[in-house]
Scaffold this motif. Structure first.
Motif, short mmCIF file in Angstrom:
data_model
loop_
_atom_site.label_atom_id
_atom_site.label_comp_id
_atom_site.label_asym_id
_atom_site.label_seq_id
_atom_site.Cartn_x
_atom_site.Cartn_y
_atom_site.Cartn_z
N MET A 111 -53.30 29.89 39.37
CA MET A 111 -54.71 29.59 39.48
C MET A 111 -55.00 28.98 40.85
N ASN A 112 -56.23 29.11 41.26
CA ASN A 112 -56.66 28.62 42.56
C ASN A 112 -57.91 27.77 42.36
N ILE A 133 -57.35 14.05 40.98
CA ILE A 133 -57.44 15.39 40.40
C ILE A 133 -56.62 16.39 41.21
N LEU A 134 -56.71 16.29 42.53
CA LEU A 134 -55.91 17.17 43.38
C LEU A 134 -54.42 17.01 43.08
N GLY A 135 -53.98 15.76 42.98
CA GLY A 135 -52.56 15.51 42.71
C GLY A 135 -52.14 16.04 41.35
N ALA A 136 -52.97 15.83 40.33
CA ALA A 136 -52.64 16.29 38.99
C ALA A 136 -52.62 17.81 38.92
N GLU A 149 -52.66 25.87 42.68
CA GLU A 149 -52.98 25.83 44.11
C GLU A 149 -54.37 25.21 44.25
N ALA A 150 -54.44 24.01 44.75
CA ALA A 150 -55.70 23.28 44.80
C ALA A 150 -56.06 22.90 46.22
#
Length: 310
Positions: free
Chosen positions: A1-2, A16-19, A26-27
């Protein structure tokens, strides 16, 4: 997922980015545009959103499966302003419009349980009872999203409760309060507290974004198991237990005084009310789906107490 996290440099956005990345997603992140509006109804906010140019945002979102809006002004004591409404009411609708145009699968908006005000039981309904400029702006954002129709885009609003985390000023202030003579609870002190952790909130957002089935329009952050008394104890305090009737009288008097001052004390009185009486909540969608994040708030509060213990 992106994924694309709008506001990923902020307190909640970073978590949230870290999780998401820890879950193999891929965030990426992008800053939120600064918007302003004087609109005061969902219909007029939506009209402003439809007049907004979303071409640049649509380009940023292209190729992403999920967009998370972690931006906004998290200032519960703020006065009403065009900037506050722009960030908390107009921005979600503008981002959702862009997400729909970019072919994004799901849009996750971060809101606040403050939209339901002093209701005894927080839930996942569309019912709101805002009591301050901040909670009204967040409620207006939710209501505007409910009116927005973007074909193919699933929209889910996550209502965060009282989120705490390392480095957050409100968490440090809570730890100081817990160890002060003001630390107290209304008898018997067993009422559920809405104090939660940013780590659990991030895990919930990841679960909502990854869920393969339908997600309700509103998802409430689950309770992390602490009572009003155990919250203060976890932060290193020894709260006094006050008669409940005395606390209710004080709260009624505080709100009455605030009304005479045009509501300027509402946020302060509400914080005391939450410390004394807490706020209960339904188990909600996350519990029904087996997606309740692991509780972390006790550790967060304990860590906030450590600097003063050394």
């Amino acid at each position: 997922m992106n994924w694309l996290v709008i506001g990923g440099s902020g307190f909640v956005g970073q978590e949230i980015l870290g999780a998401a990345r820890a879950a193999g997603i891929e965030a990426h992140t992008a800053p939120a545009p600064r918007l302003r509006t004087t609109a005061d109804t969902p219909e007029t906010v939506l009209a402003d959103a439809r007049r907004s140019d979303v071409a640049v945002l649509t380009g940023l979102m292209a190729g992403h499966d999920v967009v998370v809006n972690a931006a906004g002004l998290a200032t519960p004591s703020a006065d009403d302003s065009a900037g506050l409404r722009g960030a908390n009411a107009l921005l979600p609708a503008v981002l959702a419009r862009a997400a729909g145009a970019a072919g994004v699968r799901r849009f996750v908006h971060l809101s606040s349980a403050a939209v339901q005000g002093r209701t005894p039981m927080l839930d996942e309904s569309g019912a709101v009872q805002p009591f301050s400029a901040y909670s009204r702006s967040k409620a207006l954002g939710e209501q505007t999203l409910a009116l927005l129709d973007q074909d193919g885009l699933a929209v889910a609003t996550v209502r965060a409760t009282s989120v705490q985390g390392a480095g957050r000023p409100t968490t440090a202030a809570l730890a100081r309060l817990a160890r002060s003579p003001l630390a107290s609870v209304a008898a018997p002190g067993t009422a559920a507290s809405p104090i939660t952790s940013v780590g659990a909130l991030a895990d919930l957002v990841v679960a909502v974004g990854r869920h393969s089935g339908e997600v309700p329009a509103v998802v409430l952050q689950p309770w992390e198991g602490l009572s009003v008394r155990s919250v203060l104890e976890a932060a290193g305090g020894r709260p006094r237990v006050l008669p409940a009737w005395l606390c209710r009288t004080a709260i009624s008097g505080g709100f009455a005084t605030s009304r005479l001052l045009g509501g300027r004390l509402d946020g302060h009185v509400r914080r005391v009310e939450l410390m004394w009486f807490g706020q209960d909540q339904v188990a909600g969608w996350a519990a029904a789906e087996g997606l309740v994040p692991a509780p972390r708030v006790r550790e967060v509060l304990g860590a906030a107490a450590l600097p003063d213990r050394r």
